[in-house]
Design a protein around this motif. Structure first.
Motif: not given
Length: 311
Positions: A113-137
């Motif tokens: 879906g990011w191929g149609l609309f990609n908000d850099p703030a949302a991209v970073e928030a998506h990555h932050h959410a996964i980082l907050a839920a994990t501990k490794g690389d």
């Protein structure tokens, strides 16, 4: 300065074998991992990437695939597991479950879906959410320049590379100038992050520009020329690198360069079936197997790559 990433070498991005009924053939997958893990130069695997049909495979199946690959690798090499889920909360839960299974790293794919609309703030928030839920690389995915906004702007990629625990980028821009722009942007702000080539058709060029390795689906089909290519470039032996590239180029073009490009994943499975590695080239519906009129093209390219075909 942070320590350089330990991620190096060739990591085959694995297609997922299916039984005739369309469910995962776990025995075949385990055997494929076991066989490739024994090769000198294979330093890990990516499962549940695009070649693993992560767009269409149910998340429960993806967790089972990860478990099978982790068990088959038996600690010999690490398993990177892809997460391609559009909702941040669900992506975070899925990533945490995969890490609990033993994934050595989580690769965060850009949802379609990011191929149609990609908000850099949302991209970073998506990555932050996964980082907050994990501990490794964590690894980043840089999409093809032909996929719209799925391909991060170099400035966005540079910001993502500075996030905690990000260790590598699977750079799949599929265009040489874009690859170099991505690499320079990442290395300028996070020199410890590995930038690993993912454009199967220009692995030679990527390696010469600079690459810590390759995370590519082609290595699941014909790994040795890719291992040889990277070793030759690292040794400064361009003649040997060109010879390895001469084996890679025809099969890379046959799988990824022939129109329509959307058949690449099916062609990978057909090649593995032709080699006798997979018993069949079944795809997850609605994706169809490779049409018979393309089989001769793939057989010829496999022979040029030095692979033995099933009788």
């Amino acid at each position: 300065m942070a320590e350089p990433s330990l991620w190096r070498g060739v990591l085959p991005a694995l297609p997922c074998p299916l039984d005739a009924d369309g469910t995962v053939d776990h025995a075949c997958l385990a055997a494929h991992v076991d066989r490739l893990a024994a090769l000198d130069g294979v330093t890990g695997f990516l499962v549940n990437g695009h070649a693993g049909e992560n767009v269409t495979m149910p998340l429960a199946w993806q967790r089972d695939v990860a478990r099978t690959a982790i068990d088959a690798a038996a600690g010999r090499v690490p398993i990177v597991v892809g997460v391609n889920v559009p909702a941040a909360a669900e992506a975070a839960r899925h990533a945490a479950a995969l890490e609990e299974l033993g994934a050595a790293a989580i690769m965060i794919f850009a949802p379609d879906g990011w191929g149609l609309f990609n908000d850099p703030a949302a991209v970073e928030a998506h990555h932050h959410a996964i980082l907050a839920a994990t501990k490794g690389d964590v690894m980043l995915f840089q999409g093809s320049v032909n996929t719209g906004r799925i391909s991060h702007h170099p400035a966005v990629l540079a910001r993502l590379a500075q996030l905690p625990r990000v260790v590598a980028v699977k750079e799949g821009s599929w265009e040489v100038a874009a690859y170099e722009a991505s690499r320079r942007a990442v290395k300028a702000v996070a020199p410890q992050v590995a930038v690993m080539g993912s454009g199967d058709e220009h692995l030679f060029t990527s390696a010469v520009i600079g690459s810590e390795g390759a995370i590519v689906s082609l290595a699941a089909v014909t790994p040795q020329p890719i291992i040889d290519l990277l070793a030759a470039v690292e040794a400064g032996d361009l003649a040997a690198a060109r010879a390895a590239n001469d084996r890679i180029y025809p099969i890379a073009r046959a799988i990824y360069g022939a129109a329509p490009g959307g058949r690449a994943n099916a062609r990978l499975k057909t090649c593995l079936a032709m080699r006798g590695v997979f018993p069949r080239d079944t795809m997850i519906a609605p994706t169809a197997p490779t049409p018979p009129q393309e089989h001769a093209m793939l057989r010829e390219a496999l022979v040029l790559a030095g692979e033995t075909l099933r009788a």
